[in-house]
Design a protein around this motif. Structure first.
Motif, PDB file in Angstrom:
ATOM      1  N   SER A  56       0.829  -1.199   0.000  1.00 44.69           N
ATOM      2  CA  SER A  56       0.000   0.000   0.000  1.00 44.69           C
ATOM      3  C   SER A  56       0.863   1.249   0.000  1.00 44.69           C
ATOM      4  N   ALA A  57       2.021   1.145   0.657  1.00 42.49           N
ATOM      5  CA  ALA A  57       2.929   2.297   0.689  1.00 42.49           C
ATOM      6  C   ALA A  57       4.328   1.791   0.961  1.00 42.49           C
ATOM      7  N   GLY A  58       5.310   2.601   0.695  1.00 39.57           N
ATOM      8  CA  GLY A  58       6.688   2.212   0.972  1.00 39.57           C
ATOM      9  C   GLY A  58       7.347   1.572  -0.227  1.00 39.57           C
ATOM     10  N   ASP A  59       8.653   1.313  -0.097  1.00 41.51           N
ATOM     11  CA  ASP A  59       9.422   0.765  -1.215  1.00 41.51           C
ATOM     12  C   ASP A  59      10.296  -0.388  -0.772  1.00 41.51           C
ATOM     13  N   ILE A  60      10.684  -1.183  -1.744  1.00 42.96           N
ATOM     14  CA  ILE A  60      11.629  -2.267  -1.490  1.00 42.96           C
ATOM     15  C   ILE A  60      12.796  -2.092  -2.452  1.00 42.96           C
ATOM     16  N   TYR A  61      14.002  -2.229  -1.920  1.00 43.38           N
ATOM     17  CA  TYR A  61      15.201  -2.136  -2.759  1.00 43.38           C
ATOM     18  C   TYR A  61      15.901  -3.473  -2.748  1.00 43.38           C
ATOM     19  N   PHE A  62      16.258  -3.945  -3.896  1.00 41.41           N
ATOM     20  CA  PHE A  62      16.948  -5.228  -4.006  1.00 41.41           C
ATOM     21  C   PHE A  62      18.224  -5.020  -4.793  1.00 41.41           C
ATOM     22  N   ASP A  63      19.344  -5.343  -4.141  1.00 39.47           N
ATOM     23  CA  ASP A  63      20.642  -5.173  -4.792  1.00 39.47           C
ATOM     24  C   ASP A  63      20.782  -3.762  -5.339  1.00 39.47           C
ATOM     25  N   GLY A  64      20.362  -2.793  -4.522  1.00 40.60           N
ATOM     26  CA  GLY A  64      20.544  -1.401  -4.883  1.00 40.60           C
ATOM     27  C   GLY A  64      19.457  -0.799  -5.758  1.00 40.60           C
ATOM     28  N   GLU A  65      18.584  -1.627  -6.325  1.00 37.02           N
ATOM     29  CA  GLU A  65      17.576  -1.054  -7.221  1.00 37.02           C
ATOM     30  C   GLU A  65      16.197  -1.136  -6.599  1.00 37.02           C
ATOM     31  N   LYS A  66      15.398  -0.112  -6.906  1.00 40.84           N
ATOM     32  CA  LYS A  66      14.041  -0.121  -6.357  1.00 40.84           C
ATOM     33  C   LYS A  66      13.202  -1.108  -7.171  1.00 40.84           C
ATOM     34  N   ILE A  67      12.570  -2.045  -6.506  1.00 42.46           N
ATOM     35  CA  ILE A  67      11.789  -3.038  -7.252  1.00 42.46           C
ATOM     36  C   ILE A  67      10.279  -2.843  -7.124  1.00 42.46           C
ATOM     37  N   THR A  68       9.869  -1.969  -6.223  1.00 41.97           N
ATOM     38  CA  THR A  68       8.445  -1.678  -6.135  1.00 41.97           C
ATOM     39  C   THR A  68       8.126  -0.540  -7.093  1.00 41.97           C
ATOM     40  N   GLY A  69       6.826  -0.282  -7.228  1.00 37.29           N
ATOM     41  CA  GLY A  69       6.471   0.745  -8.206  1.00 37.29           C
ATOM     42  C   GLY A  69       6.400   0.123  -9.581  1.00 37.29           C
ATOM     43  N   SER A  70       5.847   0.859 -10.514  1.00 35.50           N
ATOM     44  CA  SER A  70       5.546   0.235 -11.810  1.00 35.50           C
ATOM     45  C   SER A  70       6.760   0.079 -12.702  1.00 35.50           C
TER      46      SER A  70
END
Lengths: 361, 332, 229
Positions: A56-70
């Motif tokens: 619903s809100a917030g972000d996830i970063y994997f190996d330096g890159e943002k993976i949430t969002g479109s």
């Protein structure tokens, strides 16, 4: 930035808040367990990381890159991870086809497939099972297949959602060992959720405690286990004997806590007058027929209210003016000739008493 | 290792083979039929064809159920197909629907037996070049006991008697009507009119009058079951005689004349009608000696008498018979 | 009662003697209904899978509407298609009326709601974890749908058999759209209706028995093939 990092991650379902501003940081190559009671949000968290659901809100970063969002290709990100679910999930085909599935969807070459798959089947102890129908496997065997399927594509991140819930102890051990082996040999980062504190202690490098959607404590298993951040965590990690009281006297790190009229000595820096919650591990209490002359600063007269035996241990509930749960060996119970209603002395060291400021509200 | 590959091949090949067979069958259906005249046996027709790629041209006619049920077309169809080099498709329905097919241009000719409806059809411009090619008669059949006592009366008299008796005692005397705007139904209405009764009155007069809404055969079966009177054409009656329990009671009467006509669909009015030349050939062929002789003998072996009468040589000699030019002059 | 026994005897006779007309009619029934189910499945299984797989607003409404059309009366379908493909209708130029293609069109329209709706039902029966497992194993949407379809294959084949059964046993649309033309659009069901109308009940029953037999054989073959997998 950590290998897998969540920033203020939130998940809502209608009015209910499943995850509340979770900030998780998992380093590359470590085994991180997320522990918490059922309904804490562990599954929700893992599903978000695996991009099976949207936060619903917030972000996830994997190996330096943002993976949430479109932005970005969800499928490509997922192909660097793998997940094992709580319920052993196998396709209705052969064991080989199950394990080879991630390779099939990536379009790998059949020859390399075969060696890898057969090798993995040996590793998980199902060497001759390649042609067996996966639906005929037991829960433990199926879960091992799920694990093999998860690692066959050599992912960078392995997620496990209570993978050993409902399995027999032998399989539990085996899966734990396999996870640790994969982590060590392949440098595979692992995030595993469990409600079993002991499992976390065996397996994890670090532990995060998730309660009611909040990440309330992160640290090494020992830290969490022995120094829980608050009473609720304490209760979860197996602390018994939570008592309320207030400090009446404090001097050079030793305090006297008044609990229901009885005085208990403990180690703490909190000042006199502070309302506190104390807890004592059941196995730290010693029972004896006479006043003990050991170094224990706490020596209370109590009456035995109940005895119950579980395996080699015996749980004794005593009344010292407040209830206290004591854990002793069955043998000691027999030697002391314990019986209900008997008067005993319960003694424990001041250092065995954890003191925490009282949780208001 | 090898076994795995064989398994894979086996697994893939079965659905491929099946898909190929099915696709092949569908595509084979698409292949245009050879344009030469069909081999005479209907059974050797290709199983199906897709019309989007037409092969042999198909000439469609609509006819009435009662004519169709007699099986006459089973003989006529292959003869015409061979002669004209087309495929003859015959659809059947009640007269009303058959004429509707004509109006829509879904067929290129109609073969019916309802003079009033035909007249309107032609007056409206849908049909042209009407010719007659056969005739027979209607009859009134009913329970052998004849509770209404109509035996050997005239058609009008018989109907009146059935009406009176039925109003009096509907359990004893009943009448089954086609009730479906067919040729037979139209004839029935004419007879009621001749009997001095208004059809709307008859329809609503009582439970003795049953509108079945079915084909001639099923109606005969019903009449047999219920012991009712019924108006039927001689051909269907004979074809069903062995299956039903009704006796012929009134067989003579001018009103019973039943003439079969063929009408071509007018391409000027119905833009989608095709094949007028074939339709003309069809009309002329029905009047030809070949067909007339066939009609004269049709049914004799099985029923002891022909189901139809040819018009050739002036076979029809009663009032109401078609004029000479209507059954002899070829269409140009 | 006697008729049923006589019908059985006649059915056997017709089959053994390979009566040409009956064989032709039976093959035509089989061919037309098989085409219908293949064409309908090519549309309905993917559409049903997509509807099942994705969540969207109004999904439940869509599924309800599809289910409403399960019991489309065959004569209504026949009539509607007739109006379209009649030479005086909008698609008249295609000359489809009174051809096998017209029957196929009618049957496809008839079974499409059932095929779509029940494909969705079959996929619903698959554990949700399968979808998650496929996705977390790195499958794309199409691959995941294929995996779920594979899991549901028994149910899906059951749906196809059901659709085939409905197609091959319907008479209203076949009669209206095909015209029951001898040697061209006569199928088992329309032949049965004609023979009933002609009063030959025994032959009707015999053809009916043959129809049931064909449906049974198709079902058995489909199931055998499925077991192999």
């Amino acid at each position: 930035m950590a290998f897998l990092q969540t920033v203020d991650l939130e998940q809502r379902a209608g009015a209910a808040v499943l995850l509340n501003r979770v900030n998780l940081a998992v380093e590359r190559g470590e085994i991180f367990t997320v522990i918490g009671p059922t309904g804490a949000g562990k599954t929700t968290l893992l599903r978000l990381i695996n991009l099976l659901d949207r936060p619903s809100a917030g972000d996830i970063y994997f190996d330096g890159e943002k993976i949430t969002g479109s932005s970005g290709d969800v499928v490509q990100v997922r192909r660097r991870m793998a997940m094992v679910f709580q319920k052993p999930a196998v396709f209705n085909s052969t064991v080989y086809e199950n394990v080879a599935y991630p390779l099939k969807v990536r379009g790998y070459h059949e020859k390399t497939d075969r060696t890898r798959v057969y090798g993995l089947l040996d590793t998980i102890g199902l060497g001759g099972y390649a042609k067996r129908k996966a639906k005929t496997l037991s829960g433990g065997e199926a879960q091992r297949v799920a694990l093999a399927r998860a690692v066959v594509s050599k992912p960078d991140l392995l997620l496990l959602d209570e993978p050993t819930a409902n399995l027999d102890p032998g399989t539990v051990k085996m899966i734990e060992r396999l996870v640790m082996d994969f982590n060590r040999e392949r440098g595979l980062t692992v995030i595993m959720s469990t409600h079993d504190m002991q499992q976390a202690q065996r397996v994890a490098g670090r532990v995060g405690v998730l309660m009611n959607g909040r990440l309330v404590q992160v640290g090494r298993p020992g830290d969490v286990f022995f120094s829980p951040g608050n009473a609720r965590i304490a209760g979860f990690v197996g602390m018994r004997n939570l008592l309320k009281g207030h400090i009446v006297h404090s001097k050079s790190g030793i305090v006297v806590v008044d609990v229901d009229g009885r005085d208990i000595e403990a180690v703490s820096d909190l000042p006199a007058g502070a309302a506190v919650e104390i807890f004592i591990r059941p196995e730290d209490v010693v029972l004896s027929k006479l006043t003990s002359d050991s170094s224990a600063r706490n020596d209370l007269r109590c009456i035995i209210r109940s005895l119950s035996s579980n395996g080699p241990l015996c749980t004794v509930i005593v009344d010292c003016g407040f209830p206290l749960e004591v854990l002793i060996t069955d043998r000691s119970a027999v030697e002391l000739e314990l019986s209900q209603g008997q008067e005993m002395y319960a003694s424990f060291k001041a250092s065995a008493v954890r003191v925490l400021p009282s949780m208001q509200g | 290792m090898k076994t795995l590959l064989i398994n894979r091949i086996r697994r893939i090949s079965i659905p491929i083979v099946i898909t190929c067979l099915l696709l092949g069958a569908i595509l084979a259906g698409c292949a245009p039929a050879a344009p030469q005249p069909a081999a005479t046996e209907n059974a050797s027709d290709q199983v199906t064809a897709f019309p989007i790629i037409p092969g042999t041209p198909r000439f469609k006619i609509a006819t009435t159920t009662s004519l169709y049920d007699t099986g006459l077309w089973n003989y006529l169809e292959p003869m015409f197909e061979k002669k004209a080099g087309v495929k003859l498709d015959i659809v059947y329905a009640g007269t009303g629907v058959a004429l509707e097919y004509g109006r829509r241009g879904d067929v290129d000719a109609v073969v019916v037996h309802d003079p009033a409806a035909e007249a309107k059809f032609i007056a409206d411009g849908y049909g042209i070049n009407k010719r007659s090619f056969a005739f027979n008669h209607f009859l009134i059949a009913g329970p052998a006991a004849d509770p209404a006592g109509i035996k050997d009366l005239t058609p009008e008299q018989a109907f009146k008697k059935i009406y009176d008796a039925g109003m009096l005692d509907p359990d004893k005397v009943k009448f089954i009507s086609r009730g479906d705007n067919s040729g037979t139904h139209s004839k029935e209405k004419l007879i009621w009119q001749a009997a001095g009764l208004k059809y709307e009155d008859v329809q609503k007069s009582g439970p003795w009058y049953i509108e079945a809404g079915k084909g001639m055969g099923p109606c005969l079966l019903m009449a047999s079951e219920q012991g009712s009177y019924i108006l039927a054409d001689i051909s269907t009656f004979l074809a069903f005689k062995s299956k039903v329990n009704v006796a012929p009671l009134v067989e003579k009467g001018d009103l019973f004349l039943n003439v079969y006509d063929v009408i071509e669909i007018n391409p000027e009015k119905v833009k989608t009608a095709k094949m007028l030349p074939t339709a003309k050939a069809f009309t002329n062929w029905l009047m030809s000696d070949e067909v007339q002789d066939l009609i004269a003998g049709y049914g004799v072996a099985e029923y002891g008498r022909p189901l139809f009468n040819p018009l050739k040589g002036g076979g029809c000699a009663e009032a109401g018979c078609p004029k000479l030019e209507d059954y002899t002059v070829p269409v140009q | 009662m006697q008729e049923i026994w006589r019908a059985l005897v006649q059915a056997v006779n017709l089959i053994i003697s390979l009566d040409t007309e009956v064989v032709q009619i039976s093959l035509r029934s089989l061919y037309i209904s098989a085409s219908s189910i293949i064409i309908a499945a090519l549309f309905c299984v993917p559409i049903g899978s997509l509807i099942h797989f994705h969540d969207f607003r109004g999904k439940r409404v869509v599924i309800n509407v599809i289910q409403t059309f399960y019991s489309l009366p065959t004569v209504v379908v026949g009539l509607l298609v007739f109006l379209f493909i009649s030479r005086s209708g909008p698609l008249g130029g295609l000359e489809l009326l009174f051809t096998p293609a017209a029957i196929i069109i009618g049957q496809v329209i008839l079974i499409m709601p059932m095929l779509t709706g029940m494909t969705i039902g079959a996929l619903r029966g698959v554990d949700k974890t399968i979808r998650d497992t496929a996705l977390s194993s790195g499958a794309g949407t199409a691959q995941a749908i294929r995996a779920i379809l594979f899991e549901a294959r028994f149910a899906v084949v059951g749906v196809l058999i059901l659709g085939f059964g409905r197609a091959i046993s319907e008479v209203g649309a076949a009669l209206m759209l095909g015209g029951n033309i001898r040697g061209y659009t006569r199928v088992l069901t329309t032949a049965i209706s004609l023979e009933t109308q002609r009063g030959d009940l025994v032959l009707s029953l015999a053809l009916g028995i043959i129809l049931i037999g064909i449906a049974m054989v198709v079902s058995v073959i489909m199931n055998i093939l499925l077991q192999r997998y």
